[in-house]
Design a protein around this motif. Sequence first.
Motif, short mmCIF file in Angstrom:
data_model
loop_
_atom_site.label_atom_id
_atom_site.label_comp_id
_atom_site.label_asym_id
_atom_site.label_seq_id
_atom_site.Cartn_x
_atom_site.Cartn_y
_atom_site.Cartn_z
N PRO A 15 50.20 60.80 135.36
CA PRO A 15 49.95 61.19 136.76
C PRO A 15 50.92 62.23 137.29
N GLY A 16 50.44 62.97 138.26
CA GLY A 16 51.28 63.91 138.97
C GLY A 16 52.06 63.20 140.07
N VAL A 17 53.09 63.85 140.56
CA VAL A 17 53.94 63.27 141.60
C VAL A 17 54.06 64.27 142.75
N MET A 18 54.01 63.76 143.98
CA MET A 18 54.09 64.61 145.16
C MET A 18 55.16 64.09 146.10
N VAL A 19 55.60 64.97 146.99
CA VAL A 19 56.63 64.61 147.95
C VAL A 19 56.16 64.96 149.36
N TRP A 20 56.53 64.13 150.32
CA TRP A 20 56.29 64.37 151.74
C TRP A 20 57.62 64.37 152.47
N GLY A 71 61.46 50.33 154.76
CA GLY A 71 62.76 50.04 155.37
C GLY A 71 63.22 51.08 156.38
N ALA A 72 64.41 51.60 156.16
CA ALA A 72 65.00 52.56 157.09
C ALA A 72 64.23 53.88 157.13
N CYS A 73 63.38 54.12 156.16
CA CYS A 73 62.57 55.35 156.11
C CYS A 73 61.12 55.09 156.49
N SER A 74 60.85 53.97 157.15
CA SER A 74 59.47 53.63 157.52
C SER A 74 59.03 54.35 158.79
N GLY A 75 59.97 54.85 159.57
CA GLY A 75 59.63 55.48 160.83
C GLY A 75 59.46 54.49 161.96
N THR A 135 62.39 59.39 163.85
CA THR A 135 62.69 60.76 163.41
C THR A 135 62.84 60.87 161.90
N PHE A 136 62.87 59.73 161.21
CA PHE A 136 63.05 59.69 159.75
C PHE A 136 64.35 60.38 159.33
N GLY A 137 65.34 60.41 160.23
CA GLY A 137 66.63 61.00 159.91
C GLY A 137 66.67 62.51 160.01
N TYR A 138 65.60 63.13 160.50
CA TYR A 138 65.58 64.60 160.58
C TYR A 138 66.26 65.14 161.83
N ASN A 139 66.70 64.25 162.72
CA ASN A 139 67.50 64.71 163.85
C ASN A 139 68.98 64.77 163.49
N CYS A 140 69.30 64.42 162.24
CA CYS A 140 70.68 64.49 161.77
C CYS A 140 70.65 64.95 160.31
N THR A 141 71.62 64.59 159.55
CA THR A 141 71.70 65.04 158.15
C THR A 141 71.44 63.91 157.16
N MET A 142 70.54 62.96 157.55
CA MET A 142 70.14 61.88 156.66
C MET A 142 68.62 61.83 156.56
N PRO A 143 68.00 62.89 156.03
CA PRO A 143 66.53 62.96 155.99
C PRO A 143 65.91 62.05 154.94
N CYS A 144 64.73 61.57 155.26
CA CYS A 144 63.95 60.76 154.32
C CYS A 144 62.80 61.59 153.75
N VAL A 156 62.97 57.93 149.90
CA VAL A 156 64.33 58.26 149.45
C VAL A 156 65.07 58.90 150.62
N ARG A 157 66.27 58.37 150.93
CA ARG A 157 67.08 58.93 152.01
C ARG A 157 68.32 59.58 151.43
N PHE A 158 68.56 60.81 151.83
CA PHE A 158 69.72 61.57 151.36
C PHE A 158 70.75 61.72 152.48
N SER A 159 72.00 61.55 152.13
CA SER A 159 73.10 61.82 153.08
C SER A 159 73.69 63.17 152.71
N LEU A 160 73.38 64.17 153.52
CA LEU A 160 73.82 65.53 153.24
C LEU A 160 75.18 65.81 153.86
N VAL A 161 76.03 66.45 153.11
CA VAL A 161 77.38 66.83 153.57
C VAL A 161 77.64 68.27 153.15
N GLY A 162 78.80 68.76 153.49
CA GLY A 162 79.18 70.11 153.06
C GLY A 162 78.22 71.17 153.55
#
Length: 291
Positions: A80-85, A162-166, A171-180, A249-255
């Motif tokens: 199968p193929g894999v997609m991202v949202w 969980g924390a990425c369910s909305g 905001t799914f973390g898009y108002n800061c630097t922890m996007p899902c 998947v939730r990423f904590s972006l820095v730098g």
Amino acid sequence: MATLKEKRTCGQRCEDFGRFVWNSDNGTFMGRTPEKWVYISLYYVAFYVVMTGLFSLAIWVLMYTLSPYTPDYQDRLTSPGVMVWPNTYGEEDVTISYNTSDKASWMGMSNILHEFLKPYNDTKQLQCNPYDCTMGKYFIQKSFSAPNHTKWACAFPQSMLGACSGIEDPTFGYNCTMPCVIIKMNRIIDFLPTNSSSSPPYVNCTILSGQKNVDKIEYFPTNGTMDPSYFPYYGKLAQPTYVNPLVAVRFSLVGEKQAKVQCRVVSEKISYENIHDPYEGKVIFYLKAVK
């Protein structure tokens, strides 16, 4: 010297055509007697009736041998193929870029995820898929025991992300630097991702570039697992209420807050090294947050 053929007038030609249409001397209409017209009409009627019957019989035999639930021939990939949202697909790659200081920018990303997760609403899922599935085992169904001659499908409520369910964070973390981001594996009828349900497929994300810009990666559900109870998929007609299992998947972006990420569905039956299809078994995207 041969004499030139006399040129016929328009009136003479019209007279000849009228004689062709109806010749009173021979009693013919357009070159044939009424009796012959009856014979030739009956011949063509019989001919087309037979041809229509043969064509209808061929279509009936074809449809009789085809299953409305499973295609006889599948030209899709065996893996199968894999997609991202959010599905911000460009011409060559996927770039999830947003501005934390611009509400319209990060709201655009969260709105895409809210729209995508509408079928996964907790209440809707419990209503559409009331069957109590056994987690951790393949849901093999040999009969159509669900209503309207269908098969059961396991519920996948939005809250499983969980924390990425909305739900808690719209905001799914898009108002800061922890996007899902949400990873979805495409459907293949009767596909089992592993030889044993004891080792379910799971999502694993690696940073291809910008490793120092990602402090932490979190998966929802736990460990990024796709439970075996959502497999196999029996087709849209057999399972009209089926929804794909998801992994958030939730990423904590820095730098510099940007990275190139590869998220792969890990399983013994899912390949990911097909150079001709970059989305088979994995998806690669760019993640960038600016301020």
